[in-house]
Design a protein around this motif. Structure first.
Motif, PDB file in Angstrom:
ATOM      1  N   PHE A 109       0.826  -1.208   0.000  1.00  0.00           N
ATOM      2  CA  PHE A 109       0.000   0.000   0.000  1.00  0.00           C
ATOM      3  C   PHE A 109       0.856   1.251   0.000  1.00  0.00           C
ATOM      4  O   PHE A 109       0.540   2.238   0.629  1.00  0.00           O
ATOM      5  N   GLY A 110       1.935   1.222  -0.746  1.00  0.00           N
ATOM      6  CA  GLY A 110       2.816   2.372  -0.871  1.00  0.00           C
ATOM      7  C   GLY A 110       2.956   2.777  -2.322  1.00  0.00           C
ATOM      8  O   GLY A 110       2.381   2.180  -3.233  1.00  0.00           O
ATOM      9  N   THR A 111       3.753   3.781  -2.553  1.00  0.00           N
ATOM     10  CA  THR A 111       3.951   4.250  -3.920  1.00  0.00           C
ATOM     11  C   THR A 111       4.898   3.347  -4.701  1.00  0.00           C
ATOM     12  O   THR A 111       4.862   3.347  -5.928  1.00  0.00           O
ATOM     13  N   THR A 112       5.715   2.573  -4.010  1.00  0.00           N
ATOM     14  CA  THR A 112       6.659   1.694  -4.697  1.00  0.00           C
ATOM     15  C   THR A 112       5.937   0.651  -5.536  1.00  0.00           C
ATOM     16  O   THR A 112       6.372   0.334  -6.644  1.00  0.00           O
ATOM     17  N   ILE A 113       4.840   0.109  -5.033  1.00  0.00           N
ATOM     18  CA  ILE A 113       4.123  -0.931  -5.771  1.00  0.00           C
ATOM     19  C   ILE A 113       3.516  -0.350  -7.048  1.00  0.00           C
ATOM     20  O   ILE A 113       3.452  -1.029  -8.075  1.00  0.00           O
ATOM     21  N   ILE A 114       3.099   0.899  -7.020  1.00  0.00           N
ATOM     22  CA  ILE A 114       2.571   1.538  -8.229  1.00  0.00           C
ATOM     23  C   ILE A 114       3.695   1.709  -9.248  1.00  0.00           C
ATOM     24  O   ILE A 114       3.526   1.407 -10.429  1.00  0.00           O
ATOM     25  N   TYR A 115       4.849   2.155  -8.784  1.00  0.00           N
ATOM     26  CA  TYR A 115       6.005   2.316  -9.659  1.00  0.00           C
ATOM     27  C   TYR A 115       6.415   0.980 -10.265  1.00  0.00           C
ATOM     28  O   TYR A 115       6.662   0.885 -11.468  1.00  0.00           O
ATOM     29  N   MET A 116       6.467  -0.063  -9.436  1.00  0.00           N
ATOM     30  CA  MET A 116       6.829  -1.390  -9.943  1.00  0.00           C
ATOM     31  C   MET A 116       5.812  -1.875 -10.972  1.00  0.00           C
ATOM     32  O   MET A 116       6.180  -2.455 -11.992  1.00  0.00           O
ATOM     33  N   GLY A 117       4.529  -1.669 -10.704  1.00  0.00           N
ATOM     34  CA  GLY A 117       3.495  -2.092 -11.638  1.00  0.00           C
ATOM     35  C   GLY A 117       3.604  -1.398 -12.980  1.00  0.00           C
ATOM     36  O   GLY A 117       3.482  -2.027 -14.032  1.00  0.00           O
ATOM     37  N   VAL A 118       3.854  -0.108 -12.960  1.00  0.00           N
ATOM     38  CA  VAL A 118       4.009   0.637 -14.215  1.00  0.00           C
ATOM     39  C   VAL A 118       5.241   0.157 -14.968  1.00  0.00           C
ATOM     40  O   VAL A 118       5.201  -0.035 -16.195  1.00  0.00           O
ATOM     41  N   CYS A 119       6.345  -0.070 -14.257  1.00  0.00           N
ATOM     42  CA  CYS A 119       7.572  -0.550 -14.913  1.00  0.00           C
ATOM     43  C   CYS A 119       7.379  -1.946 -15.511  1.00  0.00           C
ATOM     44  O   CYS A 119       7.814  -2.218 -16.627  1.00  0.00           O
ATOM     45  N   ILE A 120       6.730  -2.828 -14.782  1.00  0.00           N
ATOM     46  CA  ILE A 120       6.490  -4.178 -15.289  1.00  0.00           C
ATOM     47  C   ILE A 120       5.542  -4.141 -16.489  1.00  0.00           C
ATOM     48  O   ILE A 120       5.764  -4.816 -17.492  1.00  0.00           O
ATOM     49  N   TRP A 121       4.494  -3.342 -16.402  1.00  0.00           N
ATOM     50  CA  TRP A 121       3.562  -3.228 -17.519  1.00  0.00           C
ATOM     51  C   TRP A 121       4.268  -2.663 -18.751  1.00  0.00           C
ATOM     52  O   TRP A 121       4.086  -3.159 -19.867  1.00  0.00           O
ATOM     53  N   GLY A 122       5.082  -1.617 -18.572  1.00  0.00           N
ATOM     54  CA  GLY A 122       5.811  -1.034 -19.692  1.00  0.00           C
ATOM     55  C   GLY A 122       6.800  -2.009 -20.310  1.00  0.00           C
ATOM     56  O   GLY A 122       6.921  -2.095 -21.543  1.00  0.00           O
ATOM     57  N   THR A 123       7.501  -2.757 -19.464  1.00  0.00           N
ATOM     58  CA  THR A 123       8.445  -3.752 -19.969  1.00  0.00           C
ATOM     59  C   THR A 123       7.723  -4.845 -20.731  1.00  0.00           C
ATOM     60  O   THR A 123       8.176  -5.284 -21.795  1.00  0.00           O
ATOM     61  N   LYS A 124       6.593  -5.280 -20.229  1.00  0.00           N
ATOM     62  CA  LYS A 124       5.794  -6.299 -20.935  1.00  0.00           C
ATOM     63  C   LYS A 124       5.342  -5.784 -22.291  1.00  0.00           C
ATOM     64  O   LYS A 124       5.449  -6.485 -23.293  1.00  0.00           O
ATOM     65  N   LYS A 125       4.840  -4.564 -22.317  1.00  0.00           N
ATOM     66  CA  LYS A 125       4.403  -3.983 -23.590  1.00  0.00           C
ATOM     67  C   LYS A 125       5.562  -3.855 -24.571  1.00  0.00           C
ATOM     68  O   LYS A 125       5.411  -4.122 -25.759  1.00  0.00           O
ATOM     69  N   LEU A 126       6.701  -3.459 -24.076  1.00  0.00           N
ATOM     70  CA  LEU A 126       7.861  -3.241 -24.931  1.00  0.00           C
ATOM     71  C   LEU A 126       8.432  -4.545 -25.457  1.00  0.00           C
ATOM     72  O   LEU A 126       8.771  -4.649 -26.638  1.00  0.00           O
ATOM     73  N   LEU A 127       8.528  -5.560 -24.604  1.00  0.00           N
ATOM     74  CA  LEU A 127       9.205  -6.800 -24.990  1.00  0.00           C
ATOM     75  C   LEU A 127       8.293  -7.913 -25.495  1.00  0.00           C
ATOM     76  O   LEU A 127       8.669  -8.676 -26.365  1.00  0.00           O
ATOM     77  N   LEU A 128       7.095  -8.024 -24.927  1.00  0.00           N
ATOM     78  CA  LEU A 128       6.265  -9.186 -25.252  1.00  0.00           C
ATOM     79  C   LEU A 128       5.094  -8.882 -26.187  1.00  0.00           C
ATOM     80  O   LEU A 128       4.581  -9.781 -26.834  1.00  0.00           O
TER      81      LEU A 128
END
Length: 120
Positions: free
Chosen positions: A98-117
């Motif tokens: 329930f912090g801002t880190t999980i939002i940052y991680m989610g955006v980074c993972i989503w962006g990486t998935k979109k970029l690579l997969l």
């Protein structure tokens, strides 16, 4: 006790560090997640929190098992499931999820998935 003049109430001081205990001759302040819940909410509150967390992770796992978009669901499950493994050391569910880190991680993972997969 600290005085909060603007709300006209006194607030108890909060301990910054967990109390130390002696265990087999070693001073330690490492507790499981359950101890923090018992201290904050009592035994019934701890049981309710653990039941809700177990129900959430079970429902999400079963949804993941039958989901059609497995990559995204699996990445999200991997991102939020690590507190399960760390709960024997310390409370990580509410501190990390329930912090801002999980939002940052989610955006980074989503962006990486979109970029690579998702390249079509």
């Amino acid at each position: 006790m600290r005085s909060c003049m603007w709300i006209k109430k006194n607030i108890d001081n909060i301990d910054m560090f967990l109390p130390f205990v002696k265990f087999n001759g070693i001073d330690t302040n490492v507790y499981t997640a359950e101890w923090r819940y018992v201290r904050a909410f009592g035994v019934i509150g701890m049981a309710a929190i653990m039941w809700l967390l177990g129900a959430f992770y079970s429902i999400y796992y079963n949804w993941l098992k039958y989901s059609s978009n497995k990559i995204t669901a699996l990445l999200l499950y991997a991102t939020i499931s690590y507190p399960l493994f760390l709960s024997s050391i310390d409370e990580r569910f509410f501190l990390d999820l329930f912090g801002t880190t999980i939002i940052y991680m989610g955006v980074c993972i989503w962006g990486t998935k979109k970029l690579l997969l998702d390249r079509n």
